[in-house]
Design an enzyme around this catalytic site. Structure first.
Site, PDB file in Angstrom:
ATOM      1  N   SER A   1       0.764  -1.083  -0.105  1.00 25.11           N
ATOM      2  CA  SER A   1       0.008  -0.064  -0.161  1.00 25.11           C
ATOM      3  C   SER A   1       0.851   1.284   0.087  1.00 25.11           C
ATOM      4  O   SER A   1       1.902   1.313  -0.814  1.00 25.11           O
ATOM      5  CB  SER A   1      -0.943   0.101   1.434  1.00 25.11           C
ATOM      6  OG  SER A   1      -1.789   1.012   1.189  1.00 25.11           O
TER       7      SER A   1
ATOM      8  N   ASP B   1      -8.827  -5.922  -5.472  1.00 21.26           N
ATOM      9  CA  ASP B   1      -8.159  -4.832  -4.552  1.00 21.26           C
ATOM     10  C   ASP B   1      -8.949  -3.523  -5.022  1.00 21.26           C
ATOM     11  O   ASP B   1      -9.103  -3.415  -6.151  1.00 21.26           O
ATOM     12  CB  ASP B   1      -6.562  -4.666  -5.020  1.00 21.26           C
ATOM     13  CG  ASP B   1      -6.078  -3.190  -4.171  1.00 21.26           C
ATOM     14  OD1 ASP B   1      -6.850  -2.471  -3.651  1.00 21.26           O
ATOM     15  OD2 ASP B   1      -4.918  -3.219  -3.881  1.00 21.26           O
TER      16      ASP B   1
ATOM     17  N   HIS C   1      -7.166  -5.382  -0.672  1.00 18.09           N
ATOM     18  CA  HIS C   1      -5.904  -4.636  -0.506  1.00 18.09           C
ATOM     19  C   HIS C   1      -5.171  -4.838   0.581  1.00 18.09           C
ATOM     20  O   HIS C   1      -5.645  -4.730   1.768  1.00 18.09           O
ATOM     21  CB  HIS C   1      -6.278  -3.100  -0.571  1.00 18.09           C
ATOM     22  CG  HIS C   1      -5.289  -1.901  -0.617  1.00 18.09           C
ATOM     23  ND1 HIS C   1      -4.579  -1.982  -1.513  1.00 18.09           N
ATOM     24  CD2 HIS C   1      -4.892  -1.260   0.439  1.00 18.09           C
ATOM     25  CE1 HIS C   1      -3.618  -0.985  -1.514  1.00 18.09           C
ATOM     26  NE2 HIS C   1      -3.949  -0.501  -0.023  1.00 18.09           N
TER      27      HIS C   1
END
Length: 359
Positions: free
Chosen positions: A73, A155, A187
């Site tokens: 991320s 995601d 995610h």
């Protein structure tokens, strides 16, 4: 705290229905009381740091032979920035649920459209310009670089085209890329010791998708790795004084915590030659909120024990000034306009940690 966040934390931090691969003896984050987790989450939501820990020691100087970096991320975007800006230092990169170098372009909104709107060619030209000015290391260092990328098909945060743009960026400069984009993952950081079902996007963002991306990533970097340790951890996970390596000497001014984490196998502690992996957590995932969950469940320490790896876990922190309520790494400019070049304060801090360890 928002009801949705409270519900997600409660659900995702329940004890796993199957035994942990190895950390049975460690007091892991899933064993923390829900009350403590919710209190930390409330602090993060308010942009406040958790209470300071007792004074921590500096990093040890070890026999480090090579440096690598990975992240998920915001940590994935930061890993790319760190590797490209300091390509003379980092010999490989793992980009999980993220995209190309300087994707944020000084505006967090841009990351969702950096390939669709800005175009990866612009990012390549920007890197070449900065390299010619000496603001980042030569882009020629990227030729032959081993790059591992992971992007889940479910995601909801990072568009698959953004992840693909990251691959295209590295391929443009001759890197050797390995891509894993087939899992129905949310995610998250995918790990066989994950505590969240694969499709979800939920704290602590450590998802079990039934495979071993960490083994794939390390193999892409190193060519061959020994199987991970499935028993009790052999090494030590310690906290160190992160402030000692931060420009200005006080991390919260840069949205960095006052302490970081380091995992050292016994052989590395005794002076054996070891490689260093810098692992950068994602949003809402720093120790401020989740303690040692990333180290405990991320499946890097397991390989560290059997492959002479030292794992450095720098820590960001939520803050009001700079504006960073989710504890992200600075991949879009909240610490200033030089966030993507070698003078960027957070990257300088992490590189100082690498050098202190001997990298």
């Amino acid at each position: 705290m928002p009801r949705k966040l409270r519900s997600l934390l409660h659900r995702s931090l329940r004890p796993s229905s199957r035994p942990s691969l190895r950390h049975r003896s460690r007091a892991v984050s899933r064993g923390r009381s829900v009350a403590a987790v919710l209190a930390a989450a409330a602090l993060a939501a308010l942009g406040l740091a958790a209470p300071a820990r007792a004074e921590a020691p500096p990093l040890p100087h070890l026999n480090i032979t090579a440096d690598y970096v990975t992240g998920v991320s915001s940590g994935g975007f930061m890993a790319t920035q760190l590797q490209v800006a300091y390509s003379g230092t980092f010999r490989g990169v793992g980009v999980i649920a993220a995209g190309p170098y300087d994707c944020g372009q000084g505006n967090v909104i841009e990351f969702a459209t950096c390939d669709l709107g800005l175009g990866v060619g612009t990012l390549e030209r920007q890197a070449q310009t900065w390299a010619s000015q000496g603001r980042i290391d030569p882009v020629g260092n990227l030729d032959g670089l081993p790059v591992y990328t992971y992007h889940g098909t479910l995601d909801p945060i990072v568009n698959p085209l953004v992840s693909a743009a990251g691959v295209a960026f590295y391929q443009h400069f001759g890197a050797v890329t390995t891509t894993h984009d087939r899992d129905p993952a949310g995610h998250s950081w995918p790990t066989p010791d994950g505590v969240v079902p694969c499709p979800l996007t939920s704290p602590p963002f450590l998802n079990d998708c039934g495979d071993d991306p960490e083994g794939e990533m390390l193999t892409a970097w190193l060519g061959q790795v020994n199987p991970p340790d499935t028993g009790a951890p052999r090494g030590t996970l310690l906290h160190f004084d992160q402030n000692a390596y931060v420009p200005g000497g006080y991390g919260p001014f840069l949205s960095m915590d006052t302490t970081g984490q380091l995992y050292v196998p016994p052989g590395c502690a005794s002076g054996a030659p070891c490689r260093l992996v810098v692992a950068l957590h994602g949003w809402i995932s720093a120790q401020q909120l989740l303690g040692t969950a990333f180290a405990d469940h991320g499946n890097l320490d397991t390989y560290a024990d059997t492959n002479n790896l030292v794992i450095l876990y720098p820590q960001a922190v939520s803050s009001l000034l700079p504006v960073n309520p989710q504890g992200c790494w600075d991949w879009f400019g909240y610490d200033g306009s030089d966030y993507a070049v070698k003078s960027a304060p957070q990257m300088r801090a992490i590189v100082a940690m690498v050098h202190a360890l001997g990298g």
